[in-house]
Design a protein around this motif. Structure first.
Motif, mmCIF file in Angstrom:
data_model
loop_
_atom_site.group_PDB
_atom_site.id
_atom_site.type_symbol
_atom_site.label_atom_id
_atom_site.label_comp_id
_atom_site.label_asym_id
_atom_site.label_seq_id
_atom_site.Cartn_x
_atom_site.Cartn_y
_atom_site.Cartn_z
ATOM 1 N N ARG A 141 61.530 -2.804 11.546
ATOM 2 C CA ARG A 141 60.576 -1.888 10.913
ATOM 3 C C ARG A 141 59.167 -2.072 11.493
ATOM 4 N NH1 ARG A 141 59.472 -1.609 4.408
ATOM 5 N NH2 ARG A 141 58.052 0.158 4.508
ATOM 6 N N HIS A 170 55.241 -2.516 11.296
ATOM 7 C CA HIS A 170 54.318 -3.139 10.337
ATOM 8 C C HIS A 170 52.892 -2.772 10.720
ATOM 9 C CE1 HIS A 170 57.928 -5.391 9.485
ATOM 10 N NE2 HIS A 170 57.355 -5.865 8.400
ATOM 11 N N HIS A 171 52.088 -2.456 9.714
ATOM 12 C CA HIS A 171 50.698 -2.061 9.926
ATOM 13 C C HIS A 171 49.835 -2.866 8.964
ATOM 14 C CE1 HIS A 171 47.390 0.497 11.110
ATOM 15 N NE2 HIS A 171 47.124 0.758 9.848
ATOM 16 N N ARG A 215 49.598 -3.485 2.846
ATOM 17 C CA ARG A 215 50.636 -3.180 3.825
ATOM 18 C C ARG A 215 50.604 -1.685 4.094
ATOM 19 N NH1 ARG A 215 56.962 -4.640 4.315
ATOM 20 N NH2 ARG A 215 57.260 -3.398 6.189
ATOM 21 N N SER A 232 51.448 1.810 6.622
ATOM 22 C CA SER A 232 52.690 2.414 7.126
ATOM 23 C C SER A 232 52.508 2.888 8.553
ATOM 24 C CB SER A 232 53.086 3.589 6.244
ATOM 25 O OG SER A 232 52.057 4.550 6.204
#
Length: 106
Positions: A87, A89-90, A104, A106
């Motif tokens: 996934r 991650h930002h 967190r 998107s």
């Protein structure tokens, strides 16, 4: 999985360009580094990360000095956990001289 970040300077109401950012394992081993662009972003700080814990550190002292601001936090370090290596991650940072927040993205 990839990792991106961006910084918004809440005091100036503008992206924080030119901020040095380091990504490290929790043992301190540096894995990647970059500088935010004119939009305050690093689109791909890391292309892949395994599941585990990491630290992203923002050099806020140099940024505040360059923008004529007196800051309280010379750096901001955010520790986060990758639980799904597939996934994206930002990790965004909302910054002002005397406060910061993250979430967190998107």
């Amino acid at each position: 999985m990839s990792l991106s970040t961006h910084i918004l300077d809440a005091t100036r109401g503008a992206p924080a360009a030119g901020v040095r950012v380091r990504l490290a394992a929790v043992d301190g081993t540096e894995l990647a580094a970059g500088v935010t662009d004119d939009d305050g972003r690093i689109a791909r700080l890391a292309a892949t990360l395994a599941e585990g814990d990491y630290r992203i550190t923002f050099d806020t002292a140099a940024y505040f000095a360059a923008t004529g601001q007196q800051g309280f936090y010379p750096e901001v370090t955010v520790t986060f956990t990758v639980t799904d290596a597939g996934r994206h991650h930002h990790v965004p940072l909302l910054l002002s001289p005397f406060a910061y927040s993250t979430y967190r993205g998107s």
